[in-house]
Design a protein around this motif. Structure first.
Motif, PDB file in Angstrom:
ATOM      1  N   ALA B 208       0.837  -1.268  -0.076  1.00  0.00           N
ATOM      2  CA  ALA B 208       0.029  -0.126  -0.080  1.00  0.00           C
ATOM      3  C   ALA B 208       0.635   1.118   0.075  1.00  0.00           C
ATOM      4  O   ALA B 208       1.858   1.180   0.725  1.00  0.00           O
ATOM      5  N   ASP B 209       0.411   2.131  -0.649  1.00  0.00           N
ATOM      6  CA  ASP B 209       1.394   3.310  -1.081  1.00  0.00           C
ATOM      7  C   ASP B 209       0.411   4.743  -1.350  1.00  0.00           C
ATOM      8  O   ASP B 209      -0.662   4.590  -1.554  1.00  0.00           O
ATOM      9  N   GLU B 210       0.913   5.560  -0.523  1.00  0.00           N
ATOM     10  CA  GLU B 210      -0.155   7.096  -0.680  1.00  0.00           C
ATOM     11  C   GLU B 210       0.848   7.909  -1.710  1.00  0.00           C
ATOM     12  O   GLU B 210       1.917   7.944  -1.359  1.00  0.00           O
ATOM     13  N   GLU B 308      -5.385  -1.501  -6.987  1.00  0.00           N
ATOM     14  CA  GLU B 308      -6.845  -0.730  -6.578  1.00  0.00           C
ATOM     15  C   GLU B 308      -6.563   0.597  -6.221  1.00  0.00           C
ATOM     16  O   GLU B 308      -5.538   0.848  -5.142  1.00  0.00           O
ATOM     17  N   ILE B 309      -7.302   1.552  -6.610  1.00  0.00           N
ATOM     18  CA  ILE B 309      -7.130   2.938  -6.119  1.00  0.00           C
ATOM     19  C   ILE B 309      -8.134   2.846  -4.853  1.00  0.00           C
ATOM     20  O   ILE B 309      -9.434   2.838  -5.104  1.00  0.00           O
ATOM     21  N   ASN B 310      -7.933   3.026  -3.691  1.00  0.00           N
ATOM     22  CA  ASN B 310      -8.528   2.894  -2.251  1.00  0.00           C
ATOM     23  C   ASN B 310      -9.091   4.270  -2.241  1.00  0.00           C
ATOM     24  O   ASN B 310      -9.882   4.192  -1.403  1.00  0.00           O
ATOM     25  N   LYS B 332      -4.519   7.080  -2.452  1.00  0.00           N
ATOM     26  CA  LYS B 332      -4.197   6.075  -1.714  1.00  0.00           C
ATOM     27  C   LYS B 332      -4.385   4.779  -2.595  1.00  0.00           C
ATOM     28  O   LYS B 332      -5.636   4.334  -3.316  1.00  0.00           O
ATOM     29  N   ILE B 333      -3.262   3.960  -3.034  1.00  0.00           N
ATOM     30  CA  ILE B 333      -3.123   2.917  -3.852  1.00  0.00           C
ATOM     31  C   ILE B 333      -2.508   1.583  -3.347  1.00  0.00           C
ATOM     32  O   ILE B 333      -1.530   1.686  -2.657  1.00  0.00           O
ATOM     33  N   SER B 334      -3.346   0.402  -3.768  1.00  0.00           N
ATOM     34  CA  SER B 334      -2.694  -0.840  -3.046  1.00  0.00           C
ATOM     35  C   SER B 334      -2.656  -1.917  -4.243  1.00  0.00           C
ATOM     36  O   SER B 334      -3.350  -1.921  -4.937  1.00  0.00           O
TER      37      SER B 334
END
Lengths: 462, 462
Positions: B208-210, B308-310, B332-334
């Motif tokens: 997970a990364d922002e 996925e774009i959370n 926020k992308i995971s």
């Protein structure tokens, strides 16, 4: 243009009366006429009543007219030979938050110094109470020095410019016969720079739309559904990305169809303005223009349409992380239009494009947020030429004709409802911090703004 | 497996004690242990303390151990012959927004009816407070009916599973000697369907990364700057759109490099599960799978990675419209990973891709939100066979071995830090709406979950 003894007397009256003019401005600035906040409705009424009272004292037949929102002040000066002008400005102001960033009370106007110049600091000092009073005080000086106004003047001063202004167009339609004139004058714009007056003859229009994409009927866990369930964030991003081509142009079919290239003489004049792209972008921390790659910044801002994503949101956006696939994602998208573009057509093209991009199982809800066409004042008009001359005389250098990337919907309404062209003449500066804390108006803008209108009225009367 | 008098007595105790078990669950559900929001830190501590108190009362040596974040409850049962299990669950829950979509207060648990079944409605009812208590209440029933636990049981119950869980791996490393056991048990997964218990042996990993994109150094007026100033909403949308190819695959270079095709026998077993794609998607209002166009839904969820774009946000997202070009936009992308994929490598590939797409004048700030590799439990282990038997006995049909699209990072940590395989046994259902409004846990999940653990513990002891 040579001055006349009468004009000289009026200008002298402006200079002598400056302190009294400032006192009246300060009185108006102390009234908290924040139109968007219902708590200040009484203040808006107070501002309208005060203005109507001042205008009546100057010989206008003026009154604050009720609307479903805040009043519109309508005033008519005595019949005169020559052109009949309809002056527009607005007495309402923006909210003042964040209050803690103001160095002084926003409703306790003060004269301060900034970079060696005297400035008037208060909410509305520039936008638009200060600008409005340049015109009213010019009328006063004419009246005091010569006993009369040089031409027939009517005014329409509204109180909802900062809060959507939805009540003004119906008011104009209802009172179209009474508001008829030969030309509209608006004082709500900038000078080109500190020493160069300008008249804005091109204003971009605006179409604003909101879209909400829905995929699943509930938020999903991205572990349980990721890769199999449609993610509306992804769908929205793909739609947004598709709106711009790699060369920076907007991709909507027909978007540029009705956009004309600017005439060579206008382009030449703009080139002559010495606009500094690097400085313009540098003031906000940018160094390279985005947008259409083959257009100058000035052309992009004044004469080219754009599509901007003003807001977007979907999924979890708080602190930390949430592995959600949201059910919905939303964006607020606006198009700035130039002359010739039809807001309805652009909105329809946008919506058709979004619908065509929707993948299976996705739906879209559109919410319109207003639209107005661009405005272009014919560059060869007699009124424009005279007004330019008046400004040039005051500032000792040629006034320039400029465009504006922003939209002033009332100019569109003057054209469509009353059939009037509008001359946009203002004395604000880009550093006036309108809509922001510590709004100011240069004392010179106020003083020479009054003198400028004195001369413009003389020029229009000639 | 035949029951014994002792086992019968424990199961009878579960049935008799169900109301009391529910009361304890409701007590725990009322504690607002939202781990991601610092405002609820005190509630998280309260939940940990309450659990530790309950376990101490059951004869465990239990305490809520401090971490730099929320406490970890560690409990050790008395020494016993046979295998030593380490049970894991989490007491923290997801945020509850959008609150207006809940039909009842998320922290006021209620028994309701849905499609003829009784359900427990509350945030955390399923994920993971309800699941956690199935195990604790099974221990209680053993203690109450026989005076002892059937095997040696330790527990590690964390409070940061929903918020990145950054503090748990160091805690496990610091206390590795104390946490040693023979096998880890985790209760945070689903049954295969309403009547078929399952043990999950394949779990996707997670990176997970922002990202925060900055263009201008302040928010801009889209009329004054639109078309010339870089809009970070547009930049972010283009980056997000670029992450998926038209065929639904993820575009990062090397993304599928370490992804193996699933073995034929596993594929055959999965095909035998009779998974109904239309029904799976239909339950959330979808009809067609997104993602990789040539893969089955089950394969996409269990054996294929995803992006996925959370969450994403930029500009003005409130009521009405504001013609702003924001300075910043965030997402926020995971990535869900499958066996063989290296979280570090994927994060690096993602960041390189984002940086390569950045237009002039834009900067990006990355904030990591955790990463863990995928997990595969050997299908031929003795503990797995015994646990499957225990589940099969309770539900009267063979338990199945499944994969899961979700990530349970702790299973990776059990392997890498403590050298433990993990049996993932849970009683949730896909319609539990975990992470969503109106989360629920079937009363049957709770009741027969407790009974299932009673039998699994017996089977492990045998």
């Amino acid at each position: 243009m040579p001055t006349t003894p009468a004009l000289d007397a009026v200008l002298a009256q402006v200079d002598q009366g400056l302190d009294a003019s400032l006192e009246r401005l300060f009185h108006l600035l102390r009234i908290r006429s924040i139109s968007t906040d219902p708590a200040y409705a009484e203040d808006c009424r107070k501002a309208a009543d005060w203005i109507a009272g001042e205008l009546n004292a100057l010989g206008f037949a003026a009154s604050a007219r009720p609307t479903p929102g805040h009043p519109v002040v309508v005033a008519h000066g005595p019949e005169q030979p020559g052109p009949h002008v309809l002056f527009y400005a607005h007495y309402d102001v923006q909210p003042v938050d964040p209050l803690e960033l103001w160095h002084t009370d926003p409703f306790d106007p003060q004269i301060r110094e900034k970079d060696g110049r005297k400035i008037i600091v208060a909410r509305g000092a520039s936008d638009d109470k200060g600008q409005m009073l340049t015109f009213i005080e010019a009328c006063r000086a004419w009246k005091q020095a010569t006993g009369a106004l040089p031409i027939r003047i009517s005014m329409m001063l509204e109180g909802e410019e900062e809060s959507g202004g939805k009540n003004l167009p119906p008011f104009m339609r209802d009172n179209a016969a009474e508001l008829k004139a030969d030309i509209a004058l608006v004082c709500d714009t900038d000078m080109w720079d500190r020493t160069t007056p300008s008249i804005t003859t091109m204003l971009r229009g605006l179409v604003a739309d909101e879209i909400e994409i829905t995929a699943a009927d509930k938020d999903l866990h991205s572990g349980m559904f990721g890769n199999a369930a449609r993610n509306p964030n992804q769908v929205l991003a793909e739609i947004i990305a598709s709106l711009r081509a790699p060369d920076g142009s907007v991709t909507l079919p027909g978007f540029y169809e009705d956009v004309a290239e600017i005439p060579a003489e206008v382009k030449a004049q703009w080139d002559g303005l010495g606009f500094d792209e690097a400085k313009f972008l540098g003031q906000v921390g940018l160094s390279q223009p985005a947008g259409e790659s083959k257009r100058s910044v000035l052309e992009m801002l004044w004469a080219r349409p754009t599509c901007e994503i003003n807001g977007m949101i979907g999924g979890y956006t708080g602190d930390g992380f949430k592995t959600v696939i949201p059910s919905k994602a939303r964006a607020k998208i606006s198009f700035r239009l130039v002359s010739g573009m039809d807001p309805q057509k652009i909105r329809a093209a946008f919506r058709a494009h979004v619908e065509a991009m929707l993948p299976p199982d996705c739906t879209v809800k559109f919410t319109p947020h207003g639209g107005s066409p661009a405005i272009t004042v014919p560059a060869d008009g007699e009124f424009l030429a005279r007004a330019l001359q008046g400004l040039s005389d005051e500032w000792g250098k040629p006034a320039v004709i400029t465009g504006s990337g922003g939209s002033i919907p009332v100019a569109g309404d003057f054209k469509s409802i009353l059939g009037l062209d509008t001359l946009l003449i203002g004395f604000a500066h880009v550093d006036d911090q309108i809509h922001s804390p510590n709004e100011k108006y240069d004392l010179e803008s106020f003083h020479r703004g009054i003198r400028s209108w004195v001369r413009v009225l003389a020029a229009l009367a000639a």
